[in-house]
Write a protein that holds these residues in place. Structure first.
Motif, short mmCIF file in Angstrom:
data_model
loop_
_atom_site.label_atom_id
_atom_site.label_comp_id
_atom_site.label_asym_id
_atom_site.label_seq_id
_atom_site.Cartn_x
_atom_site.Cartn_y
_atom_site.Cartn_z
N HIS A 1 0.83 -1.21 -0.13
CA HIS A 1 -0.08 0.05 -0.05
C HIS A 1 0.83 1.31 0.04
O HIS A 1 1.88 1.29 0.94
CB HIS A 1 -0.92 0.00 1.17
CG HIS A 1 -1.90 -1.29 1.20
ND1 HIS A 1 -2.59 -1.58 0.47
CD2 HIS A 1 -1.91 -1.75 2.17
CE1 HIS A 1 -3.43 -2.70 0.78
NE2 HIS A 1 -2.96 -3.02 1.92
N PRO A 2 0.65 2.30 -0.94
CA PRO A 2 1.22 3.48 -0.92
C PRO A 2 1.03 4.14 0.41
O PRO A 2 0.03 4.24 1.09
CB PRO A 2 0.73 4.25 -2.10
CG PRO A 2 -0.16 3.27 -2.86
CD PRO A 2 -0.51 2.28 -1.89
N HIS B 1 -2.15 0.46 -8.40
CA HIS B 1 -2.60 -0.38 -6.93
C HIS B 1 -3.69 0.17 -6.72
O HIS B 1 -4.45 -0.89 -6.44
CB HIS B 1 -1.53 0.33 -6.15
CG HIS B 1 -1.66 -0.42 -4.72
ND1 HIS B 1 -0.98 -1.25 -4.10
CD2 HIS B 1 -2.43 0.21 -3.78
CE1 HIS B 1 -1.53 -1.60 -3.12
NE2 HIS B 1 -2.45 -0.72 -2.78
N CYS C 1 -7.17 -2.08 -5.22
CA CYS C 1 -7.12 -2.00 -3.76
C CYS C 1 -8.20 -1.22 -3.01
O CYS C 1 -8.16 0.09 -3.10
CB CYS C 1 -5.75 -1.59 -3.19
SG CYS C 1 -5.70 -1.65 -1.46
N CYS D 1 -6.94 1.16 -0.25
CA CYS D 1 -6.46 2.60 -0.69
C CYS D 1 -7.20 3.39 -1.13
O CYS D 1 -7.34 4.75 -1.06
CB CYS D 1 -5.21 1.98 -1.58
SG CYS D 1 -3.81 1.69 -0.69
ZN LIG Z 1 -3.59 -0.89 -1.08
#
Ligand SMILES: [Zn+2]
Lengths: 241, 172
Positions: free
Chosen positions: A6-7, A31, A35, A38
């Protein structure tokens, strides 16, 4: 599931602000597509940023009418270090303890400032030896107080404000040494290029400012003699010459 | 840079940035007169330089921050000299809003006080961003790395909203 970690919040915020470098942006967007956590985080950060912006938007947005002509003429005028900044502060200091003049915010300020005055002690301070590298000095002036500068300066100015205070304050922009004596204070300013904000109690009977023995400023009762008329703020400004 | 092109660039920068720089300095200091003086002084310094810095917008903010810091030092020093000052300075020229003046004024006061509870750095970050400065400009002016600006903005925003809700309450 997502293919990478995860960023960080900071990167998601930078994405929202359009500030993520392109390569990183592609990565984060890819991503987030897969996700849900996120995506939810991006939505939360966005609404938080919007709330912050909405609150900050409540602050006054009106800017004063700044005139470029004023700035250009000031830029071309001889330099007075500290002058501008000192003006605003002198205005605030001059309003200590209930002056009724000044802009509304100053009046509001005055309400909350409680000046610690010692009217019972009008005696001049006891003689003291010169002290090294002192920044400022404050004392209750006697019937006659002389502020004597040892020497003229090649630069630097004196800003004098009258205020409803008990103490006379000398506040230089750089440390100088002083000798306080019953008749006032000697400022050992040889080689200094400091400027000096001086706050003189309005009810002081007789105050003089001298440079190398020459009287530049004098307040006798309510009468003031200075090298130049007071500025609109009521402050007197002149060079240490 | 030729004199003409400096004057043109100076004029354009003044028109573009002076009000925004004022709002930034006012946001940080809460003091209208001081903010006006600082903005003037920033442009006076730039004019005397007779050359545009690499990043003029960030340069102006850096100079403003230095002047703010000097002014703050002098206020603190004078407070100590006269030992006569309240630590609770109600600075800020809040403009009430028409619909509910009392509540609006209270809300603005809470924003002001919440800002004052933040570290100087957090206040600078939020207010620069609010004035539309780019991450690179913020990083240059505050001596941060560009990549840390997002993270620091998130944290500063959290601290600000927390302080605000403590002051104003969430029920209203
Ligand atoms: Zn994520």
């Amino acid at each position: 599931m997502s293919s990478s970690a995860h960023p960080a919040d900071g990167d998601l915020r930078a994405l929202l602000d359009g500030e993520l470098p392109p390569a990183q942006r592609v990565e984060v967007e890819q991503h987030a597509r897969t996700c849900a956590a996120c995506r939810a985080r991006v939505a939360a950060l966005e609404s938080a940023a919007q709330e912050t912006a909405a609150l900050l938007a409540l602050l006054p947005t009106a800017a004063p009418d700044l005139r470029i002509e004023t700035i250009v003429s000031r830029a071309r005028a001889p330099r007075l270090r500290w002058g501008v900044i000192a003006a605003a502060l002198a205005l605030v200091v001059a309003s200590v303890a209930g002056a009724t003049v000044g802009r509304p915010y100053v009046r509001a300020l005055v309400v909350r400032i409680r000046a610690v005055v010692h009217p019972e002690s009008s005696a001049p301070p006891a003689p003291s030896p010169a002290r090294g590298g002192q920044v400022g000095v404050a004392f209750i002036p006697g019937p006659q107080a002389d502020i004597s500068f040892d020497a003229p300066q090649s630069s630097g100015a004196v800003y004098v404000s009258l205020a409803d205070t008990a103490k006379l304050v000398i506040d230089p922009s750089a440390a100088v040494t002083y000798r306080v004596h019953p008749g006032g204070v000697v400022v050992h300013n040889v080689g200094s290029s400091a400027s000096y904000d001086i706050v003189v109690p309005r009810n002081a009977l007789h105050v003089r400012i001298l440079v190398a023995g020459r009287v530049l400023f004098e307040k006798a009762g309510s009468r003031v003699t200075a090298p130049a008329p007071a500025e609109p703020t009521g402050r007197y400004a002149f060079d240490v010459r | 840079m030729s004199p003409e092109s400096f004057d043109d660039a100076f004029h354009a920068l003044f028109v573009e940035r002076s009000a925004s720089l004022y709002r930034y300095v006012h946001g940080v200091s809460g003091d209208p007169a001081l903010s006006e003086d600082i903005v003037q002084e920033c442009f006076v310094k730039l004019h005397r330089r007779r050359a545009m810095p690499d990043d003029p917008r960030a340069w102006l903010v850096t100079v403003a921050n230095n002047l703010l810091r000097d002014a703050q030092r002098r206020v603190v020093r004078r407070r100590r000299l006269t030992s006569a000052w309240s630590t609770d300075l109600p600075l800020g020229g809040a403009a009430p809003q028409p619909d509910d003046p009392a509540l609006a004024a209270e809300r603005i006061e809470s924003v002001r006080r919440a800002l004052d509870k933040l570290s100087l750095r957090d206040r600078q970050l939020l207010l620069l961003r609010h004035q539309g400065y780019r991450y690179q400009e913020i990083a240059t002016a505050l001596e941060l790395t560009r990549s840390s600006v997002g993270t620091m903005l998130v944290r500063a925003g959290e601290a600000f909203r927390k302080a605000y809700h403590e002051l104003f309450g969430t029920s209203r």
